[in-house]
Design a protein around this motif. Structure first.
Motif, mmCIF file in Angstrom:
data_model
loop_
_atom_site.group_PDB
_atom_site.id
_atom_site.type_symbol
_atom_site.label_atom_id
_atom_site.label_comp_id
_atom_site.label_asym_id
_atom_site.label_seq_id
_atom_site.Cartn_x
_atom_site.Cartn_y
_atom_site.Cartn_z
ATOM 1 N N GLY A 186 3.432 6.768 3.842
ATOM 2 C CA GLY A 186 4.561 6.004 3.329
ATOM 3 C C GLY A 186 4.103 4.697 2.720
ATOM 4 O O GLY A 186 2.948 4.539 2.334
ATOM 5 N N VAL A 187 4.983 3.756 2.656
ATOM 6 C CA VAL A 187 4.695 2.454 2.074
ATOM 7 C C VAL A 187 4.443 1.460 3.200
ATOM 8 O O VAL A 187 5.174 1.413 4.183
ATOM 9 C CB VAL A 187 5.891 1.976 1.213
ATOM 10 C CG1 VAL A 187 5.614 0.600 0.647
ATOM 11 C CG2 VAL A 187 6.181 2.962 0.115
ATOM 12 N N ARG A 188 3.378 0.670 3.055
ATOM 13 C CA ARG A 188 3.059 -0.330 4.064
ATOM 14 C C ARG A 188 2.897 -1.671 3.371
ATOM 15 O O ARG A 188 2.270 -1.764 2.319
ATOM 16 C CB ARG A 188 1.770 0.047 4.783
ATOM 17 C CG ARG A 188 1.445 -0.872 5.928
ATOM 18 C CD ARG A 188 0.240 -0.404 6.643
ATOM 19 N NE ARG A 188 -0.914 -0.552 5.777
ATOM 20 C CZ ARG A 188 -2.121 -0.895 6.200
ATOM 21 N NH1 ARG A 188 -2.344 -1.059 7.469
ATOM 22 N NH2 ARG A 188 -3.116 -1.029 5.355
ATOM 23 N N ILE A 189 3.456 -2.708 3.936
ATOM 24 C CA ILE A 189 3.350 -4.044 3.374
ATOM 25 C C ILE A 189 2.485 -4.880 4.287
ATOM 26 O O ILE A 189 2.763 -5.023 5.476
ATOM 27 C CB ILE A 189 4.745 -4.685 3.220
ATOM 28 C CG1 ILE A 189 5.578 -3.865 2.256
ATOM 29 C CG2 ILE A 189 4.613 -6.118 2.744
ATOM 30 C CD1 ILE A 189 6.997 -4.340 2.130
ATOM 31 N N TYR A 226 0.838 -1.186 0.000
ATOM 32 C CA TYR A 226 0.000 0.000 0.000
ATOM 33 C C TYR A 226 0.876 1.240 0.000
ATOM 34 O O TYR A 226 1.794 1.351 0.795
ATOM 35 C CB TYR A 226 -0.902 0.011 1.233
ATOM 36 C CG TYR A 226 -1.809 -1.201 1.303
ATOM 37 C CD1 TYR A 226 -2.960 -1.265 0.536
ATOM 38 C CD2 TYR A 226 -1.497 -2.262 2.126
ATOM 39 C CE1 TYR A 226 -3.776 -2.373 0.586
ATOM 40 C CE2 TYR A 226 -2.312 -3.380 2.182
ATOM 41 C CZ TYR A 226 -3.453 -3.421 1.409
ATOM 42 O OH TYR A 226 -4.257 -4.513 1.460
ATOM 43 N N PHE A 227 0.572 2.152 -0.884
ATOM 44 C CA PHE A 227 1.268 3.429 -0.959
ATOM 45 C C PHE A 227 0.294 4.490 -0.500
ATOM 46 O O PHE A 227 -0.827 4.565 -0.990
ATOM 47 C CB PHE A 227 1.711 3.734 -2.398
ATOM 48 C CG PHE A 227 2.620 2.706 -2.965
ATOM 49 C CD1 PHE A 227 3.972 2.765 -2.706
ATOM 50 C CD2 PHE A 227 2.133 1.677 -3.751
ATOM 51 C CE1 PHE A 227 4.827 1.820 -3.223
ATOM 52 C CE2 PHE A 227 2.969 0.728 -4.273
ATOM 53 C CZ PHE A 227 4.328 0.799 -4.007
ATOM 54 N N GLY A 228 0.696 5.324 0.433
ATOM 55 C CA GLY A 228 -0.196 6.361 0.925
ATOM 56 C C GLY A 228 0.576 7.518 1.499
ATOM 57 O O GLY A 228 1.809 7.580 1.421
ATOM 58 N N PRO A 229 -0.159 8.462 2.110
ATOM 59 C CA PRO A 229 0.494 9.633 2.673
ATOM 60 C C PRO A 229 1.450 9.305 3.810
ATOM 61 O O PRO A 229 2.402 10.020 4.055
ATOM 62 C CB PRO A 229 -0.649 10.502 3.178
ATOM 63 C CG PRO A 229 -1.898 9.793 2.886
ATOM 64 C CD PRO A 229 -1.590 8.507 2.232
#
Length: 81
Positions: free
Chosen positions: A32-35, A27-30
């Motif tokens: 940062g990147v989360r896996i 997931y890319f969001g405000p």
């Protein structure tokens, strides 16, 4: 030619084992990147809910625990909604 064979092999693998393609989410969001590893909540969310559960318990039973005036209810409402 080599790239074509490699891509066809990768596509065949994903079609043969469909679970392997969905095992992880990125997931890319405000923030940062989360896996997401597929185990449900990530570590920060679990920590947040654990803290909320503790604050709620402290707020509901403050007289029994002797924690009156510690600000647990205010903190619970502010952080956990």
């Amino acid at each position: 030619m080599r790239k074509l064979v490699l891509s066809m092999a990768a596509a065949a693998t994903l079609l043969a084992f469909p679970g392997a393609g969905y095992a992880q989410g990125v997931y890319f969001g405000p923030g940062g990147v989360r896996i997401d590893d597929g185990r449900g909540y990530d570590r920060d969310e679990r920590r947040h809910w654990r803290m909320c559960r503790h604050l709620r318990d402290a707020c509901m039973h403050k007289e029994e625990y002797g924690e009156e005036g510690m600000g647990n209810c205010r903190r619970y409402r502010r952080m956990c909604g």
